[in-house]
Design an enzyme around this catalytic site. Sequence first.
Site, PDB file in Angstrom:
ATOM      1  CE  LYS A 136      -7.416 -67.095 -89.672  1.00  0.00           C
ATOM      2  NZ  LYS A 136      -8.622 -66.683 -88.925  1.00  0.00           N
TER       3      LYS A 136
HETATM    4  O1  G3P Z   1     -11.073 -67.879 -86.734  1.00  0.00           O
HETATM    5  C1  G3P Z   1     -11.552 -68.984 -87.387  1.00  0.00           C
HETATM    6  C2  G3P Z   1     -12.469 -69.900 -86.609  1.00  0.00           C
HETATM    7  O2  G3P Z   1     -12.029 -70.046 -85.308  1.00  0.00           O
HETATM    8  C3  G3P Z   1     -13.926 -69.662 -86.787  1.00  0.00           C
HETATM    9  O3  G3P Z   1     -14.738 -70.303 -85.851  1.00  0.00           O
HETATM   10  O4  G3P Z   1     -16.935 -70.642 -84.745  1.00  0.00           O
HETATM   11  O5  G3P Z   1     -16.845 -69.394 -86.925  1.00  0.00           O
HETATM   12  O6  G3P Z   1     -16.460 -71.851 -86.848  1.00  0.00           O
HETATM   13  P1  G3P Z   1     -16.314 -70.554 -86.108  1.00  0.00           P
END
Ligand code: G3P
Length: 214
Positions: free
Chosen positions: A82
């Site tokens: 990633k």
């Molecule tokens: O893995 C990346 C993403 O899904 C993060 O989500 O909830 O931290 O905005 P969030």
Amino acid sequence: MKLFLDTANVDYVAEIAEWGVLDGVTTNPSLVAKEGKDFKQTVLGMCKHVSCVSAQVTATDAKGMIKQGEEYASWHKHVVVKVPMTTEGLKALKYFRSKGIKTNTTLVFSVSQAILAAKAGANIISPFIGRLDDASEDGMGLIAEIMEAWSNYKFDCEVLVASTRHPRHIVDAARLGAHICTIPYDVFKKLPMHPLTDSGVKKFLEDWEKVKKG
Ligand code: G3P
């Protein structure tokens, strides 16, 4: 549509993988920090359950990203590196593509970023819809625009809807034809739930008891 779990918790991955519907996992440094476990062991533990595990580089320059990414990729064939959506990240994506190392570009917030990442060679791009909604923007609108752009070309790059916050996000992403959704554990657990299924099962069992009693 592929369904991924957005977590750094191996037990959660094992639990959902048993349902037979889990295609992959996405981790990020914040999720790994929350669990407080060894990163390599976490990734290897997940690779036993699914064939696609995103492991994020933390270097900010292309050289550092390449060094970290090559190490992660050497851990297991299921690892996807990633890479953040920066100009240094683009250089690293190009290199990884030339070496056959799979990549997922994270922190995508615009169609122009999506196009650049795909052209640089990303196998997956991850637009963050929840964080756009948090900023009073239209996260799902971005997915619609990206899918429209993707329909005009043949990018070898899947669109992964990230930062999902509730089951409706998964439904809307599927209706737009997004290739992958990554879903937090608590949201994933809500997907099979419906009160009419619960009451229906209860009623069938009650009626079957009457049949058995004759
Ligand atoms: O893995 C990346 C993403 O899904 C993060 O989500 O909830 O931290 O905005 P969030």
